[in-house]
Write an enzyme that holds these catalytic residues in place. Sequence first.
Site, short mmCIF file in Angstrom:
data_model
loop_
_atom_site.label_atom_id
_atom_site.label_comp_id
_atom_site.label_asym_id
_atom_site.label_seq_id
_atom_site.Cartn_x
_atom_site.Cartn_y
_atom_site.Cartn_z
N GLY A 193 1.23 -1.13 0.15
CA GLY A 193 0.34 0.37 0.03
C GLY A 193 0.91 1.09 0.49
O GLY A 193 2.37 1.61 -0.53
N HIS A 228 2.54 4.66 -5.21
CA HIS A 228 2.95 6.01 -5.65
C HIS A 228 3.13 5.66 -7.16
O HIS A 228 2.99 4.31 -7.47
CB HIS A 228 4.46 6.06 -4.90
CG HIS A 228 5.68 4.81 -4.98
ND1 HIS A 228 5.37 4.11 -6.13
CD2 HIS A 228 5.33 4.36 -3.80
CE1 HIS A 228 6.78 3.45 -5.35
NE2 HIS A 228 6.12 3.78 -4.20
N GLY A 261 5.73 3.93 -9.27
CA GLY A 261 5.74 2.03 -9.00
C GLY A 261 5.49 1.61 -9.11
O GLY A 261 4.66 1.15 -9.67
N HIS A 262 4.03 1.96 -7.98
CA HIS A 262 3.11 0.76 -8.19
C HIS A 262 2.42 0.54 -9.46
O HIS A 262 2.01 0.04 -9.59
CB HIS A 262 2.38 0.58 -6.36
CG HIS A 262 3.40 0.65 -5.55
ND1 HIS A 262 3.34 1.55 -4.51
CD2 HIS A 262 3.55 -0.32 -5.27
CE1 HIS A 262 3.93 1.35 -3.36
NE2 HIS A 262 4.15 -0.47 -4.09
N GLN A 288 15.07 -8.47 -3.65
CA GLN A 288 13.49 -9.20 -2.86
C GLN A 288 12.63 -10.13 -4.27
O GLN A 288 12.60 -11.27 -4.60
CB GLN A 288 13.02 -8.35 -2.54
CG GLN A 288 11.33 -8.53 -2.74
CD GLN A 288 10.26 -7.36 -2.06
OE1 GLN A 288 10.08 -7.90 -0.49
NE2 GLN A 288 9.52 -6.90 -2.63
O1 PAF Z 1 7.59 -5.50 -1.91
C1 PAF Z 1 6.87 -4.96 -1.34
O2 PAF Z 1 6.01 -4.33 -0.98
C2 PAF Z 1 6.77 -6.21 -0.34
O3 PAF Z 1 7.69 -6.78 0.18
C3 PAF Z 1 6.31 -6.70 -1.22
C4 PAF Z 1 6.13 -8.27 -2.51
C5 PAF Z 1 4.37 -6.72 -0.70
C6 PAF Z 1 5.36 -8.71 0.01
O4 PAF Z 1 4.98 -7.91 1.54
#
Ligand code: PAF
Length: 269
Positions: A31, A34, A36-37, A153
């Site tokens: 949540g 921005h 990026g998302h 990640q």
């Molecule tokens: O990158 C993130 O925002 C978090 O690490 C994710 C992948 C949503 C897991 O909670």
Amino acid sequence: MRVISKPGEMQSVALALRNEGKKIAVVPTMGYLHEGHTSLIKKGRELADIVVTTLFVNPTQFGPNEDYEKYPRDFARDFELAEDAGTDFLFNPANEEMYSNGYKSIINISGITDRFEGESRPGHFDGVATIVAKLFNITKPHYAIFGQKDYQQTLVIKQLVNDLFFDISVVISPTIRESDGLAKSSRNVYLSDEERKRAVIIYTALSDGIHEVQKGESRRKILNAVLHNRIRTIPEIRIDYASSANADTLDEPDVFLPGERVIFMIIIF
Ligand code: PAF
């Protein structure tokens, strides 16, 4: 856009969509969305018929002294941004739904998590791998879209998908930056004006590193020194890590081989 908060309901919806032959893309987020998302949501729109954006501040990926409680949250704003970017379903579960009383399963991915963010934040990637596996099982996606900003990640998630035979294509989308080069991040709201100005040094140092590689420098120590020297021009900044590594394995050879892909990673305070 429909909001779903129950994992069971999300699973039934996803299963029905798959049975209709629809392709699903999931965009996992915590949540405070921005650009990026929203770029990830738009990528999902390009690839699939249905985009599920997930909104869950995952407690298990925060250490005891980290910012779980104060992590920024704004559901109304997230709703609007997710919908405008083309989300079909916003999955917004409560903690008790994702970690029911007495949950016992944690996924640990070794090797790739030993260094960098994994070393600085013990247990962080266990939390990430666990929640992402849960989200995959709940949203049943064909595609899962993540941002390149959290580079380690992305490697953890690729390893997870590979090791546990998730039948999902992991898609990594480029980092979206402010006009001065700072990567967009939900946590940028924590920065004071002064810290915000200083933070651009991350981009400058990364650019220096890339420039050195392009000039033919392959000694890891020299490349790391280039990053450190640039960041040290601002004495107030403390370096957690500023390092180069093999982009696929995060191995740290003395000398990168010709053609070896190099990644630079920086965390400063
Ligand atoms: O990158 C993130 O925002 C978090 O690490 C994710 C992948 C949503 C897991 O909670």
